[in-house]
Design a protein around this motif. Structure first.
Motif, short mmCIF file in Angstrom:
data_model
loop_
_atom_site.label_atom_id
_atom_site.label_comp_id
_atom_site.label_asym_id
_atom_site.label_seq_id
_atom_site.Cartn_x
_atom_site.Cartn_y
_atom_site.Cartn_z
N VAL A 192 0.84 -1.20 0.00
CA VAL A 192 0.00 0.00 0.00
C VAL A 192 0.87 1.25 0.00
CG1 VAL A 192 -1.68 1.32 1.33
CG2 VAL A 192 -1.96 -1.15 1.08
N LEU A 193 1.95 1.25 0.80
CA LEU A 193 2.85 2.40 0.82
C LEU A 193 3.52 2.59 -0.54
CD1 LEU A 193 4.48 1.85 4.35
CD2 LEU A 193 2.73 3.53 3.72
N LEU A 194 3.92 1.45 -1.16
CA LEU A 194 4.53 1.54 -2.49
C LEU A 194 3.53 2.08 -3.51
CD1 LEU A 194 6.91 0.98 -4.39
CD2 LEU A 194 6.05 -1.37 -4.64
N LEU A 195 2.25 1.69 -3.38
CA LEU A 195 1.21 2.18 -4.29
C LEU A 195 1.05 3.69 -4.17
CD1 LEU A 195 -1.02 1.44 -6.34
CD2 LEU A 195 -2.57 1.16 -4.40
N TYR A 196 1.16 4.19 -2.94
CA TYR A 196 1.08 5.64 -2.75
C TYR A 196 2.23 6.35 -3.48
CZ TYR A 196 -2.49 5.03 0.86
OH TYR A 196 -3.64 4.73 1.52
N VAL A 197 3.42 5.74 -3.42
CA VAL A 197 4.57 6.34 -4.10
C VAL A 197 4.35 6.35 -5.61
CG1 VAL A 197 7.05 6.10 -4.56
CG2 VAL A 197 6.15 5.69 -2.25
N LEU A 198 3.83 5.22 -6.14
CA LEU A 198 3.58 5.15 -7.59
C LEU A 198 2.50 6.15 -8.01
CD1 LEU A 198 3.68 1.27 -8.12
CD2 LEU A 198 5.43 2.95 -8.75
#
Length: 684
Positions: free
Chosen positions: A636-642
């Motif tokens: 989820v954190l990586l999705l926010y970055v993307l």
């Protein structure tokens, strides 16, 4: 099937309309030969059925087009297969033999014996007219193709009587004894069948039976249809082309036997030939075959061979002093026997004869009869030429026939004289001429006139034929075109020796929509007999009309060209919005730092609180759930970055919804494992 029948029916109606309208017949020409290659196109080197193959090959053979080598391979395979199979239908055997008669396929030595037995049995057991037809005509084909084959038809007279029993009192025939409906098309099949029985009979058929058939033929001709130009045809449910072709095939086959002694009226034979020639070039393969095959039957028969008079052109130019040319040939375009052609009379539109008993000269090189000079009283206009063909004695012995008289519409054209052309502006009250100008209508003029609503415009001219007679054209129009593109057209009438048009502007102000200003003047004169038809721009007139009242009709809008929408479109120029001014780079970096500071404070807080992983599950199942749960949070954190870098909102929400369901499942499992472990510690 219904669509094909409907198309054939419409083609037949068109053929009848053409025959009714046309009065000049032309023999088969190269146009038919060129069209045949387009109509009879095989699919992958062969046709769908042997029937279609026969019709195509027969038509091409009659027209002198050699396509046998292109079709013989695949088509002959079907022929041999049908003739070798004991289960083949009589119809298939008949068309296989018909094709074999053209392609000369290698059918083997045992083929004829088996075929003859099958056809003889079919003729003996037949109850339907079509079974009789396919069996008897098939035996005739075997007799023609395989010499030495025993084709004795011992019960020939009985078969003749069985076929004759299907005839009706009006000359038509039934397809079966159980069907009361009779057909003219079936009559043609019956005549062919009876002709085959006569040729296969070991002895002569009873003459009383043949005489009965001949009487039925004469009764059949009582129902023949006729047009005023001498065209004859038979009509029926199969259409006039198929029905007439069937009757002609039957009559020529029946007349081929010397024992029948059939004689038919010559005018009917010529009329039937004119019917098929008047059809033109059919687009349907079946109609094309029926036309060509019927004409070939008329070309080669025992009772009479029709001759056709045709004209290369039905227009005579008096200016070019063109001769009148006439050709006489058979229906297929073969050379005619020795004869002479006479122009009996030439009638003008009033019914008066201007040429009488003029014999045409003959040019042997071109096989053309011609008339190279016309009397002095021959003027432009429409005529009806009446020709007579006089056969020599040798031609009469061979049975050639022609129409007693052939009527052909002729158009004589010439240069029409245009004299005393003038245009004038008149005063309405006394009719005095205010301005008048001479015109040369053969050239575009630059006449400039002016008038008001109280005046008149007069245009007049004289048209004369080459003989100096008054000429009344079919079309004579004057067009006034306003500078706003509004047009008005007026008819120019011929009265006496002069064509004249007078426009009273006082009565035309409303029709002219009270539009003052400049009007272009254009004159159109045209006629089929006028070689110098013209479209002349005379000049312009400046009109001063009263102002338009409030309730007067408005002029129509300028009509737009319907094809203009397909032209190039106007270029679209678009000015993009000026980009807004961005903040300074230093301010952006400060804002980024403020965002990162809470995350750093979070990490420091974790270390101050003494966070550890001592309570991380040790069992395989619980550890797996815990790892997946933490991995999901990391995703989820990586999705926010993307999302911040490249993804759009909708794509991010789709991925987040899937991760949320996954986290809900593994998170519940992880919390359940932690609760179970805590309960064990408390109980211990």
């Amino acid at each position: 099937m219904m669509a094909r029948c409907l198309a054939r029916f419409l083609v037949s109606l068109l053929a009848l309309a053409i025959c009714n309208a046309a009065s000049v017949s032309h023999p088969i020409s190269d146009s038919h030969r060129s069209a045949a290659l387009d109509v009879f196109v095989p699919l992958d080197g062969s046709y769908k059925s042997l029937e279609e193959a026969y019709e195509a090959l027969k038509s091409l053979e009659i027209l002198g087009i050699d396509k046998k080598s292109d079709l013989s391979s695949g088509t002959c395979e079907n022929v041999v297969k049908v003739l070798a199979s004991p289960s083949s239908a009589l119809k298939d055997v008949f068309y296989a033999l018909s094709v074999n008669g053209i392609l000369k396929c290698k059918t083997g030595e045992d083929g004829p014996k088996d075929i003859v037995s099958k056809l003889q049995a079919g003729a003996k057991d037949a109850k339907l007219l079509l079974d009789f037809y396919y069996s008897i005509r098939g035996l005739v084909l075997v007799k023609e193709q395989f010499s030495g084959t025993d084709l004795t038809l011992g019960n020939a007279e009985a078969i003749f009587r069985s076929v004759k029993a299907l005839s009706q009192s009006d000359g038509r025939w039934r397809y079966s004894s159980n069907n009361a409906e009779s057909s003219t098309f079936a009559a043609g099949l019956a005549f062919e069948t009876l002709a085959g029985v006569i040729s296969l009979a070991p002895s002569e058929i009873d003459q009383s039976l043949i005489q009965t058939v001949k009487t039925g033929i004469l009764k059949l001709f009582d129902s023949i249809q006729k047009y005023d130009d001498g065209t004859f045809y038979f009509d029926g449910s199969e259409g006039p082309i198929s029905t007439t072709a069937s009757v002609i095939r039957g009559l020529t086959s029946f007349a081929a036997s010397e024992s029948t002694g059939l004689n038919l009226p010559g005018d009917k034979i010529v009329g039937l030939a004119k019917f098929f020639l008047g059809v033109g070039i059919p687009g349907d393969a079946k109609d094309f075959f029926n036309q060509i095959d019927a004409l070939a039957c008329l070309e080669d028969n025992r009772f009479s061979v029709p001759l056709i008079l045709s004209l290369p052109s039905t227009v005579i130019s008096l200016t070019k002093k063109e001769p009148l040319k006439v050709k006489v040939s058979t229906v297929l375009g073969s050379k005619a026997p020795a004869l002479s052609v006479k122009l009996a009379k030439a009638l003008n539109s009033k019914g008066s004869s201007v040429i009488n008993n003029q014999e045409l000269k003959f040019d042997a090189d071109s096989a053309t009869y011609f008339l190279d000079s016309f009397p002095k009283n021959f003027d432009v206009g429409k005529y009806t030429f009446v020709f007579e063909i006089l056969l020599d004695e040798s031609a009469n012995e061979k049975g050639y026939i022609t129409e007693a008289q052939t009527k052909v519409p002729i158009a004589a054209t010439g240069a029409i004289g245009i004299e005393n052309a003038e245009i004038a502006v008149l005063d309405s009250d006394v009719g005095s001429i205010e301005s008048q100008k001479k015109l040369d209508l053969t050239k575009d003029g630059v006449v400039s006139l002016s008038a008001n609503h109280l005046q008149k415009l007069r245009l007049s001219f004289q048209l004369t034929t080459p003989l100096g007679l008054v000429f009344k054209p079919h079309q004579a129009f004057l067009k006034l075109k306003h500078e706003s593109q509004v047009e008005h057209i007026f008819l120019v009438k011929t009265s006496g020796k002069k064509a004249e048009l007078v426009l009273d502007f006082l009565g035309l102000v409303e029709k002219l929509y009270y539009l003052s200003g400049k009007y272009e003047i254009q004159l159109t004169i045209g006629d089929a007999s006028m070689e110098n038809s013209l479209l002349s721009n005379i000049g312009h007139i400046e009109l001063d009309l009263p102002e338009r009242p409030e309730k007067a009709p408005l002029p129509p809008l300028h009509p737009t060209d319907p094809y203009s929408r397909y032209g190039p479109k106007a270029e679209i120029s678009h000015i993009f919005r000026v980009p807004e001014k961005l903040p300074a780079k230093q301010l952006s970096l400060i804002f980024l730092g403020l965002i990162v500071l809470p995350f750093i404070a979070f990490l420091i807080g974790l270390t101050r609180l003494g966070v550890n992983i001592k309570s991380f599950p040790s069992s395989v199942g619980a550890a797996t759930s815990a790892l997946l749960f933490h991995g999901g949070i990391g995703a989820v954190l990586l999705l926010y970055v993307l999302f911040w870098l490249k993804l759009d909102l909708f794509t991010t929400l789709k991925a987040l919804s899937l991760l949320g369901v996954f986290l809900l499942f593994v998170g519940h499992r992880t919390l359940s494992n932690l609760a179970a472990a805590s309960n064990k510690l408390k109980s211990a």
